[in-house]
Write a protein that holds these residues in place. Structure first.
Motif, PDB file in Angstrom:
ATOM      1  N   GLY A 287     104.859 -39.113  87.734  1.00 49.24           N
ATOM      2  CA  GLY A 287     105.744 -37.956  87.808  1.00 49.24           C
ATOM      3  C   GLY A 287     107.003 -38.158  86.987  1.00 49.24           C
ATOM      4  N   ILE A 288     107.600 -39.354  87.084  1.00 46.07           N
ATOM      5  CA  ILE A 288     108.838 -39.632  86.341  1.00 46.07           C
ATOM      6  C   ILE A 288     108.589 -39.622  84.835  1.00 46.07           C
ATOM      7  N   ALA A 289     107.474 -40.225  84.430  1.00 42.96           N
ATOM      8  CA  ALA A 289     107.206 -40.394  82.998  1.00 42.96           C
ATOM      9  C   ALA A 289     106.468 -39.224  82.374  1.00 42.96           C
ATOM     10  N   SER A 290     106.129 -38.212  83.149  1.00 40.93           N
ATOM     11  CA  SER A 290     105.301 -37.117  82.627  1.00 40.93           C
ATOM     12  C   SER A 290     106.066 -36.304  81.580  1.00 40.93           C
ATOM     13  N   LYS A 291     105.306 -35.719  80.674  1.00 41.51           N
ATOM     14  CA  LYS A 291     105.860 -34.846  79.640  1.00 41.51           C
ATOM     15  C   LYS A 291     105.651 -33.388  80.060  1.00 41.51           C
ATOM     16  N   PRO A 292     106.506 -32.489  79.590  1.00 39.00           N
ATOM     17  CA  PRO A 292     106.328 -31.069  79.934  1.00 39.00           C
ATOM     18  C   PRO A 292     104.959 -30.533  79.549  1.00 39.00           C
ATOM     19  N   SER A 293     104.401 -31.086  78.481  1.00 40.97           N
ATOM     20  CA  SER A 293     103.079 -30.614  78.039  1.00 40.97           C
ATOM     21  C   SER A 293     101.970 -31.516  78.551  1.00 40.97           C
ATOM     22  N   GLY A 294     102.279 -32.360  79.547  1.00 41.32           N
ATOM     23  CA  GLY A 294     101.281 -33.319  80.042  1.00 41.32           C
ATOM     24  C   GLY A 294     100.255 -32.670  80.936  1.00 41.32           C
ATOM     25  N   SER A 295      99.452 -33.538  81.598  1.00 44.07           N
ATOM     26  CA  SER A 295      98.335 -33.052  82.405  1.00 44.07           C
ATOM     27  C   SER A 295      98.779 -32.466  83.733  1.00 44.07           C
ATOM     28  N   GLY A 296      99.989 -32.816  84.185  1.00 43.12           N
ATOM     29  CA  GLY A 296     100.480 -32.261  85.441  1.00 43.12           C
ATOM     30  C   GLY A 296      99.765 -32.781  86.654  1.00 43.12           C
ATOM     31  N   ILE A 297      99.382 -34.051  86.655  1.00 43.54           N
ATOM     32  CA  ILE A 297      98.668 -34.636  87.793  1.00 43.54           C
ATOM     33  C   ILE A 297      99.322 -35.958  88.183  1.00 43.54           C
ATOM     34  N   LEU A 298      99.135 -36.339  89.457  1.00 48.68           N
ATOM     35  CA  LEU A 298      99.621 -37.637  89.934  1.00 48.68           C
ATOM     36  C   LEU A 298      98.578 -38.722  89.752  1.00 48.68           C
ATOM     37  N   GLY A 299      97.350 -38.348  89.465  1.00 48.58           N
ATOM     38  CA  GLY A 299      96.290 -39.338  89.287  1.00 48.58           C
ATOM     39  C   GLY A 299      95.231 -39.204  90.355  1.00 48.58           C
ATOM     40  N   ASN A 300      94.357 -40.192  90.415  1.00 51.82           N
ATOM     41  CA  ASN A 300      93.280 -40.224  91.400  1.00 51.82           C
ATOM     42  C   ASN A 300      93.506 -41.432  92.309  1.00 51.82           C
ATOM     43  N   PHE A 301      93.724 -41.192  93.595  1.00 47.73           N
ATOM     44  CA  PHE A 301      94.070 -42.276  94.514  1.00 47.73           C
ATOM     45  C   PHE A 301      93.002 -43.363  94.542  1.00 47.73           C
ATOM     46  N   TYR A 302      91.750 -42.972  94.653  1.00 47.82           N
ATOM     47  CA  TYR A 302      90.696 -43.980  94.792  1.00 47.82           C
ATOM     48  C   TYR A 302      90.538 -44.799  93.517  1.00 47.82           C
ATOM     49  N   GLN A 303      90.773 -44.188  92.387  1.00 47.58           N
ATOM     50  CA  GLN A 303      90.719 -44.944  91.141  1.00 47.58           C
ATOM     51  C   GLN A 303      91.885 -45.934  91.061  1.00 47.58           C
ATOM     52  N   ASP A 304      93.063 -45.499  91.432  1.00 47.35           N
ATOM     53  CA  ASP A 304      94.221 -46.399  91.419  1.00 47.35           C
ATOM     54  C   ASP A 304      94.040 -47.549  92.405  1.00 47.35           C
ATOM     55  N   LEU A 305      93.519 -47.223  93.588  1.00 47.42           N
ATOM     56  CA  LEU A 305      93.302 -48.259  94.599  1.00 47.42           C
ATOM     57  C   LEU A 305      92.278 -49.282  94.114  1.00 47.42           C
ATOM     58  N   THR A 306      91.185 -48.797  93.547  1.00 45.22           N
ATOM     59  CA  THR A 306      90.121 -49.697  93.094  1.00 45.22           C
ATOM     60  C   THR A 306      90.610 -50.620  91.980  1.00 45.22           C
ATOM     61  N   ARG A 307      91.330 -50.058  91.022  1.00 46.21           N
ATOM     62  CA  ARG A 307      91.813 -50.889  89.911  1.00 46.21           C
ATOM     63  C   ARG A 307      92.821 -51.939  90.380  1.00 46.21           C
ATOM     64  N   SER A 308      93.686 -51.557  91.305  1.00 47.92           N
ATOM     65  CA  SER A 308      94.688 -52.526  91.773  1.00 47.92           C
ATOM     66  C   SER A 308      94.025 -53.707  92.469  1.00 47.92           C
ATOM     67  N   ILE A 309      92.933 -53.442  93.158  1.00 45.63           N
ATOM     68  CA  ILE A 309      92.245 -54.533  93.866  1.00 45.63           C
ATOM     69  C   ILE A 309      91.390 -55.359  92.906  1.00 45.63           C
ATOM     70  N   LEU A 310      90.587 -54.661  92.076  1.00 44.56           N
ATOM     71  CA  LEU A 310      89.628 -55.372  91.213  1.00 44.56           C
ATOM     72  C   LEU A 310      90.302 -56.210  90.131  1.00 44.56           C
ATOM     73  N   TYR A 311      91.386 -55.697  89.553  1.00 41.83           N
ATOM     74  CA  TYR A 311      91.938 -56.344  88.361  1.00 41.83           C
ATOM     75  C   TYR A 311      93.261 -57.067  88.595  1.00 41.83           C
ATOM     76  N   ILE A 312      93.874 -56.861  89.770  1.00 42.76           N
ATOM     77  CA  ILE A 312      95.151 -57.531  90.038  1.00 42.76           C
ATOM     78  C   ILE A 312      95.035 -58.458  91.249  1.00 42.76           C
TER      79      ILE A 312
END
Length: 559
Positions: free
Chosen positions: A158-183
């Motif tokens: 949200g902070i880094a978004s551009k006015p012409s951006g996608s207007g989304i916060l992301g996908n929770f399950y994708q963020d959760l999975t990546r944080s666990i698998l790769y970090i």
């Protein structure tokens, strides 16, 4: 402080300052989907996981969808962990035939681990089976930390978004999975192997019967501890496999294992400001936040060390193998980072050192803070600082060119004040009722600190205990559970709301009148706001608790 302590401290801070930027860049990359080639096979597993669970990884989420996914996921986790603990006697992997955990304690423990608090009103080796420790609580150590990272990433989008951006916060399950698998998983695996090499137990056999030095029968507890110790420190969870946490020789056997575990407490919280700098395209912005956190930590550590050493010789409750100074460092780190693991009893610290521990928690766990949510809390203060600075100079407050208006300020204030309000209300209720005050081990200001610390630890999702308070009662199990849930979601939901409010906002270009959020002046203002809000909210309680005890101690008055 002796020579060993000096070497320990030097290597500790050198490693922290060197590793944090590197890890921050790595976290920013993998959360954006820019994976190193070495993770190619795991990326296939990630895709396979999405297909099996029918998770549409590219499905975008706004505030409502992202918040609902977190809430529904949390409810599901609470359901399974509570049932699993209560019926653990029927689940394999229980060589000591542990009975089921009572409903109130099972609920309290489930809430504690699902919210990344890891408050423990039980002793692990006495109450829980190996399966309960690994599959119920151990899994939550990973996912609760992953949820924290996911929320931070959504806010930053949200902070880094551009006015012409996608207007989304992301996908929770994708963020959760990546944080666990790769970090979380890769680092935990490496650390767990290192801890096993140091002597941390990793065993599935029954407890060993032995004879003690005085001829009495002794049962020595074992278990799969090493795999959980790694993530409990890395994920700022803090729940010990054994009752005395990292003071147990099977959980923390050597000086090196102590150094590694203490470093892990601050590693990801210290790296995330640098990840933030990379996400928003301003390395200085991330560095400013990191320096602000480091200054607050240095002040807390300095006061605690000074206080503990003017009352030199008080070894009761301290880590006698590694020394008082290292206990103080651990105690400061664990309360600053919302970790909660201990290698000494905070109840045994001098009054000011114990006061510093509770002060770190009362600040909102922003002195590095918990994984993800600690930086979220600091960003709330950043928004408030930008807003107040704008009012002082008569300009419209802006952050990265985006106007900070009443909606953003309301979300930030809610995230800062709601946990504090719950701490004060429930502490007051406990102090005036027999249900709460009868659990104290000490009277006077020390007893007040025991109760204040318990509710601060719960609402701050820290999880450490001051010791001395019998918290395994229906009153405390229920009240602390409520505070843990409130402390978790009173930060997460405003963070998502703030991210959604800033999403796609127009950005004004930098001008001569733009207030820099990357300068030493901004760091000074940020620290002033944090300390003022903390002092105005909690100063009376701190004076009546550790303050009075500190004044009376030289006269020999103890409680």
């Amino acid at each position: 402080m002796n020579g060993n302590d000096a070497i320990f401290f030097f290597l500790y801070f050198a490693a922290l300052f060197l590793l944090s930027p590197w890890l921050g860049i790595y976290i920013a990359r993998v959360m954006d989907g820019d994976l190193p080639k070495i993770f190619g096979p795991i990326a296939h597993l990630e895709s396979l996981f999405y297909r099996i669970t029918k998770t549409k990884e590219e499905t975008p989420s706004g505030f409502g969808r992202y918040a609902w996914d977190i809430l529904s996921f949390t409810i599901l986790c609470l359901f399974f962990v509570t049932l699993g603990l209560h019926f653990q006697e029927y689940i394999p992997g229980n060589p000591e035939s542990k009975p089921g955990v009572p409903w109130d304690l099972a609920w309290n423990t489930a809430v504690s681990f699902v919210t990344n608090t890891n408050w423990q009103a039980y002793s692990g080796e006495v109450a829980l089976s190996y399966t309960s420790q690994m599959l119920l609580l151990g899994v939550q150590n990973f996912v609760s930390a992953g949820v924290g990272i996911a929320v931070l990433v959504a806010l930053v989008r949200g902070i880094a978004s551009k006015p012409s951006g996608s207007g989304i916060l992301g996908n929770f399950y994708q963020d959760l999975t990546r944080s666990i698998l790769y970090i979380l998983l890769p680092i935990s695996l490496v650390v767990a192997l290192a801890l096993v090499a140091q002597g941390v137990v990793m065993d599935f056999s029954p407890y060993v019967n032995s004879i003690g030095l005085e001829g009495q029968s002794v049962k020595i507890p074992l278990g799969p501890a090493a795999s959980q110790i790694a993530i409990k420190q890395l994920g700022t969870n803090g729940g010990g496999f054994f009752g005395v946490n990292s003071a147990h020789p099977f959980e923390n056997p050597t000086s090196f294992s102590s150094w590694v575990q203490c470093l892990l407490i601050l590693l990801i919280p210290g790296a995330l400001p640098f990840a933030y700098g990379k996400w928003v395209g301003s390395w200085k912005a991330g560095l400013s936040i990191f320096l602000g956190m480091a200054i607050l930590f240095a002040i807390s550590l300095g006061v605690a060390l000074y206080s503990e050493h003017i009352f030199s010789g008080a070894w009761e409750g301290k880590e006698t193998r590694f020394g008082i100074s290292q206990s103080i460092l651990w105690g400061t780190a664990t309360t600053a980072a919302s970790n909660g693991s201990v290698n000494a009893m905070h109840d045994s610290f001098s009054p000011l050192a114990g006061g510093v521990a509770v002060w770190n928690i009362l600040l909102g766990e922003v002195v590095f803070g918990g994984v993800g949510v600690g930086l979220v809390g600091m960003l709330f203060y950043v928004i408030l600082t930008v807003f107040i600075a704008g009012l002082m100079v008569g300009r419209t407050p802006e952050y990265f060119g985006k106007k900070i208006e009443s909606r953003e300020v309301k979300f930030a204030l809610l995230g800062v004040l709601a946990p504090g309000l719950s701490i004060l209300v429930f502490t007051a209720i406990a102090l005036v009722s027999d249900l709460g005050s009868s659990s104290r081990a000490n009277q006077g200001p020390h007893g007040l600190t025991e109760i204040l610390y318990a509710f601060a630890s719960a609402a701050g999702n820290n999880g450490s205990a001051f010791a001395g308070l019998n918290a395994n009662t229906p009153f405390y199990n229920s009240a602390l559970s409520f505070c843990m849930l409130l402390g978790r979601f009173a930060v997460i939901l405003p963070a998502l709301g703030l991210g959604a409010a800033l999403l796609g906002k127009k950005q004004a270009p930098k001008g001569e009148g733009t207030f820099s959020t990357e300068s030493p002046l901004f760091v000074l203002l940020l620290l002033s706001i944090i300390i003022l809000v903390g002092a105005l909210t909690f100063l009376p309680m701190l004076v009546l608790g550790p303050g009075v005890e500190h004044i009376l101690l030289p006269a020999g008055t103890k409680f």
